[in-house]
Design a protein around this motif. Structure first.
Motif, PDB file in Angstrom:
ATOM      1  N   LYS A   1     -75.335  -6.158  52.280  1.00 30.29           N
ATOM      2  CA  LYS A   1     -74.026  -5.909  52.517  1.00 30.29           C
ATOM      3  C   LYS A   1     -72.989  -6.720  53.520  1.00 30.29           C
ATOM      4  CE  LYS A   1     -70.002  -2.601  51.643  1.00 30.29           C
ATOM      5  NZ  LYS A   1     -70.566  -2.392  50.533  1.00 30.29           N
ATOM      6  N   VAL A   2     -73.563  -6.944  54.422  1.00 24.37           N
ATOM      7  CA  VAL A   2     -73.149  -7.250  55.804  1.00 24.37           C
ATOM      8  C   VAL A   2     -73.519  -8.660  55.827  1.00 24.37           C
ATOM      9  CG1 VAL A   2     -72.818  -7.750  58.341  1.00 24.37           C
ATOM     10  CG2 VAL A   2     -73.881  -5.756  57.370  1.00 24.37           C
ATOM     11  N   GLU A   3     -74.142  -9.052  55.095  1.00 29.54           N
ATOM     12  CA  GLU A   3     -74.238 -11.058  54.535  1.00 29.54           C
ATOM     13  C   GLU A   3     -73.162 -10.993  53.185  1.00 29.54           C
ATOM     14  OE1 GLU A   3     -78.537 -12.363  55.324  1.00 29.54           O
ATOM     15  OE2 GLU A   3     -77.941 -11.303  53.580  1.00 29.54           O
ATOM     16  N   ARG A   4     -72.983 -10.199  52.612  1.00 23.99           N
ATOM     17  CA  ARG A   4     -71.743 -10.437  51.042  1.00 23.99           C
ATOM     18  C   ARG A   4     -70.775 -10.361  52.015  1.00 23.99           C
ATOM     19  NH1 ARG A   4     -74.935  -7.231  48.395  1.00 23.99           N
ATOM     20  NH2 ARG A   4     -74.234  -5.281  49.178  1.00 23.99           N
ATOM     21  N   GLU A   5     -70.129  -9.792  53.569  1.00 24.41           N
ATOM     22  CA  GLU A   5     -68.756  -9.838  53.971  1.00 24.41           C
ATOM     23  C   GLU A   5     -68.970 -11.404  54.859  1.00 24.41           C
ATOM     24  OE1 GLU A   5     -66.613  -7.558  58.057  1.00 24.41           O
ATOM     25  OE2 GLU A   5     -67.206  -6.854  55.646  1.00 24.41           O
ATOM     26  N   LEU A   6     -69.780 -11.558  55.264  1.00 24.15           N
ATOM     27  CA  LEU A   6     -69.538 -12.864  56.708  1.00 24.15           C
ATOM     28  C   LEU A   6     -69.720 -14.176  55.886  1.00 24.15           C
ATOM     29  CD1 LEU A   6     -72.603 -11.514  59.434  1.00 24.15           C
ATOM     30  CD2 LEU A   6     -69.387 -11.524  59.093  1.00 24.15           C
ATOM     31  N   LYS A   7     -70.489 -13.875  54.704  1.00 26.24           N
ATOM     32  CA  LYS A   7     -69.937 -14.742  53.339  1.00 26.24           C
ATOM     33  C   LYS A   7     -71.125 -16.335  54.459  1.00 26.24           C
ATOM     34  CE  LYS A   7     -66.178 -13.108  51.222  1.00 26.24           C
ATOM     35  NZ  LYS A   7     -64.949 -13.288  50.996  1.00 26.24           N
ATOM     36  N   GLY A   8     -71.173 -16.073  55.592  1.00 22.22           N
ATOM     37  CA  GLY A   8     -71.685 -17.358  56.283  1.00 22.22           C
ATOM     38  C   GLY A   8     -73.649 -17.536  56.397  1.00 22.22           C
ATOM     39  N   GLY A   9     -74.309 -16.746  55.164  1.00 29.66           N
ATOM     40  CA  GLY A   9     -75.834 -17.493  54.839  1.00 29.66           C
ATOM     41  C   GLY A   9     -76.434 -16.288  55.186  1.00 29.66           C
ATOM     42  N   GLU A  10     -77.229 -16.847  56.103  1.00 25.70           N
ATOM     43  CA  GLU A  10     -78.232 -15.677  56.801  1.00 25.70           C
ATOM     44  C   GLU A  10     -77.642 -14.670  58.600  1.00 25.70           C
ATOM     45  OE1 GLU A  10     -82.799 -14.694  58.649  1.00 25.70           O
ATOM     46  OE2 GLU A  10     -81.970 -16.538  56.928  1.00 25.70           O
ATOM     47  N   ALA A  11     -77.713 -13.499  57.774  1.00 24.26           N
ATOM     48  CA  ALA A  11     -77.687 -12.652  59.016  1.00 24.26           C
ATOM     49  C   ALA A  11     -78.328 -12.444  60.100  1.00 24.26           C
ATOM     50  CB  ALA A  11     -77.916 -10.759  58.732  1.00 24.26           C
ATOM     51  N   PRO A  12     -77.407 -12.333  61.086  1.00 27.88           N
ATOM     52  CA  PRO A  12     -77.875 -12.658  62.824  1.00 27.88           C
ATOM     53  C   PRO A  12     -78.822 -11.520  63.486  1.00 27.88           C
ATOM     54  CG  PRO A  12     -75.010 -12.412  62.929  1.00 27.88           C
ATOM     55  CD  PRO A  12     -75.602 -12.493  61.358  1.00 27.88           C
TER      56      PRO A  12
ATOM     57  N   GLY B   1     -73.246  -1.223  66.459  1.00 28.29           N
ATOM     58  CA  GLY B   1     -73.728  -2.837  66.679  1.00 28.29           C
ATOM     59  C   GLY B   1     -73.310  -3.804  65.401  1.00 28.29           C
ATOM     60  N   LEU B   2     -73.064  -3.370  64.631  1.00 28.51           N
ATOM     61  CA  LEU B   2     -72.693  -4.429  63.583  1.00 28.51           C
ATOM     62  C   LEU B   2     -70.740  -4.595  63.774  1.00 28.51           C
ATOM     63  CD1 LEU B   2     -73.679  -2.583  59.955  1.00 28.51           C
ATOM     64  CD2 LEU B   2     -74.797  -4.944  61.981  1.00 28.51           C
ATOM     65  N   THR B   3     -69.841  -3.589  63.891  1.00 26.33           N
ATOM     66  CA  THR B   3     -68.664  -3.866  64.554  1.00 26.33           C
ATOM     67  C   THR B   3     -68.548  -4.570  65.904  1.00 26.33           C
ATOM     68  OG1 THR B   3     -68.884  -1.640  65.513  1.00 26.33           O
ATOM     69  CG2 THR B   3     -67.944  -1.976  62.698  1.00 26.33           C
ATOM     70  N   GLU B   4     -69.202  -4.390  66.802  1.00 22.46           N
ATOM     71  CA  GLU B   4     -69.303  -5.094  67.636  1.00 22.46           C
ATOM     72  C   GLU B   4     -69.388  -5.930  68.161  1.00 22.46           C
ATOM     73  OE1 GLU B   4     -69.875  -2.571  71.040  1.00 22.46           O
ATOM     74  OE2 GLU B   4     -68.146  -1.044  70.672  1.00 22.46           O
ATOM     75  N   GLY B   5     -71.082  -6.421  67.374  1.00 22.27           N
ATOM     76  CA  GLY B   5     -71.616  -6.976  68.039  1.00 22.27           C
ATOM     77  C   GLY B   5     -71.647  -8.266  66.922  1.00 22.27           C
ATOM     78  N   SER B   6     -71.665  -8.333  65.742  1.00 20.76           N
ATOM     79  CA  SER B   6     -71.289  -8.789  64.310  1.00 20.76           C
ATOM     80  C   SER B   6     -70.408  -9.177  64.101  1.00 20.76           C
ATOM     81  CB  SER B   6     -72.955  -8.455  63.783  1.00 20.76           C
ATOM     82  OG  SER B   6     -73.508  -8.295  64.053  1.00 20.76           O
ATOM     83  N   GLY B   7     -69.214  -8.630  64.678  1.00 26.09           N
ATOM     84  CA  GLY B   7     -67.842  -8.631  63.798  1.00 26.09           C
ATOM     85  C   GLY B   7     -67.310  -8.316  62.616  1.00 26.09           C
ATOM     86  N   VAL B   8     -68.167  -7.474  61.797  1.00 23.66           N
ATOM     87  CA  VAL B   8     -67.936  -6.530  60.492  1.00 23.66           C
ATOM     88  C   VAL B   8     -67.002  -5.478  60.728  1.00 23.66           C
ATOM     89  CG1 VAL B   8     -69.279  -4.991  58.949  1.00 23.66           C
ATOM     90  CG2 VAL B   8     -70.391  -7.158  59.859  1.00 23.66           C
ATOM     91  N   THR B   9     -66.186  -5.493  60.004  1.00 26.66           N
ATOM     92  CA  THR B   9     -65.336  -4.096  60.116  1.00 26.66           C
ATOM     93  C   THR B   9     -66.097  -3.052  59.661  1.00 26.66           C
ATOM     94  OG1 THR B   9     -65.770  -3.854  57.015  1.00 26.66           O
ATOM     95  CG2 THR B   9     -63.660  -5.744  57.979  1.00 26.66           C
TER      96      THR B   9
ATOM     97  N   ALA C   1     -69.394  -1.876  58.057  1.00 28.25           N
ATOM     98  CA  ALA C   1     -70.866  -0.985  58.554  1.00 28.25           C
ATOM     99  C   ALA C   1     -71.606  -0.009  58.153  1.00 28.25           C
ATOM    100  CB  ALA C   1     -70.499  -1.685  59.922  1.00 28.25           C
ATOM    101  N   GLU C   2     -70.100   1.263  57.929  1.00 31.17           N
ATOM    102  CA  GLU C   2     -70.244   2.484  57.790  1.00 31.17           C
ATOM    103  C   GLU C   2     -71.082   2.146  56.165  1.00 31.17           C
ATOM    104  OE1 GLU C   2     -66.691   4.200  57.749  1.00 31.17           O
ATOM    105  OE2 GLU C   2     -67.076   4.987  60.326  1.00 31.17           O
ATOM    106  N   SER C   3     -70.855   1.027  55.260  1.00 34.08           N
ATOM    107  CA  SER C   3     -71.279   1.688  54.188  1.00 34.08           C
ATOM    108  C   SER C   3     -72.689   0.840  54.266  1.00 34.08           C
ATOM    109  CB  SER C   3     -70.212   0.619  53.615  1.00 34.08           C
ATOM    110  OG  SER C   3     -71.539   0.922  51.875  1.00 34.08           O
ATOM    111  N   ALA C   4     -72.800   0.270  54.773  1.00 31.90           N
ATOM    112  CA  ALA C   4     -74.272  -0.805  55.237  1.00 31.90           C
ATOM    113  C   ALA C   4     -75.510  -0.027  56.168  1.00 31.90           C
ATOM    114  CB  ALA C   4     -74.127  -2.073  55.830  1.00 31.90           C
ATOM    115  N   CYS C   5     -74.782   0.769  57.110  1.00 29.32           N
ATOM    116  CA  CYS C   5     -75.642   1.558  57.482  1.00 29.32           C
ATOM    117  C   CYS C   5     -76.508   2.694  56.887  1.00 29.32           C
ATOM    118  CB  CYS C   5     -74.553   2.321  58.637  1.00 29.32           C
ATOM    119  SG  CYS C   5     -74.393   1.094  60.341  1.00 29.32           S
ATOM    120  N   LYS C   6     -75.082   3.455  55.926  1.00 28.19           N
ATOM    121  CA  LYS C   6     -75.608   4.583  55.019  1.00 28.19           C
ATOM    122  C   LYS C   6     -76.412   3.669  53.507  1.00 28.19           C
ATOM    123  CE  LYS C   6     -73.252   8.133  52.204  1.00 28.19           C
ATOM    124  NZ  LYS C   6     -71.582   8.633  51.469  1.00 28.19           N
ATOM    125  N   LEU C   7     -76.725   2.963  53.847  1.00 27.82           N
ATOM    126  CA  LEU C   7     -77.657   2.269  53.296  1.00 27.82           C
ATOM    127  C   LEU C   7     -78.856   1.789  53.638  1.00 27.82           C
ATOM    128  CD1 LEU C   7     -75.280  -0.663  51.654  1.00 27.82           C
ATOM    129  CD2 LEU C   7     -76.583   1.056  49.902  1.00 27.82           C
TER     130      LEU C   7
END
Length: 94
Positions: free
Chosen positions: A41-52, A73-81, A85-91
């Motif tokens: 889910k996060v990788e689709r938003e970042l569109k930058g390949g593999e997640a850090p 962690g996702l919003t501050e550390g990775s720049g995810v909206t 982040a809420e949707s990904a963490c729920k998954l």
């Protein structure tokens, strides 16, 4: 200790611990599907390949039910909206 510093320390420790587990047991099965869904889910938003590593650590944190820590962690550390982040963490918790 500031909250952001504490979260970064926890994520770093978790990343190191998980990395050590991977090295110690390379034949272990892949991450649970729910963690993979979180990462994807996060990788689709970042569109930058593999997640850090920070994304992977946050998604693993979601397994413990610590949704707020995962989202932070996702919003501050990775720049995810926040919405992603809420949707990904729920998954990740499923």
């Amino acid at each position: 200790m500031r909250t952001s510093t504490r979260i970064a320390s926890v994520l770093t420790g978790l990343t190191l611990a998980l990395g050590g587990a991977v090295l110690a047991a390379p034949a272990a099965p892949a991450a649970p599907a729910d963690v993979s869904a979180c990462i994807n889910k996060v990788e689709r938003e970042l569109k930058g390949g593999e997640a850090p590593a920070s994304v992977r650590a946050s998604c693993y944190i979601s397994l413990t039910g610590a949704q707020d820590e995962c989202v932070t962690g996702l919003t501050e550390g990775s720049g995810v909206t926040k919405a992603t982040a809420e949707s990904a963490c729920k998954l990740g918790a499923e």
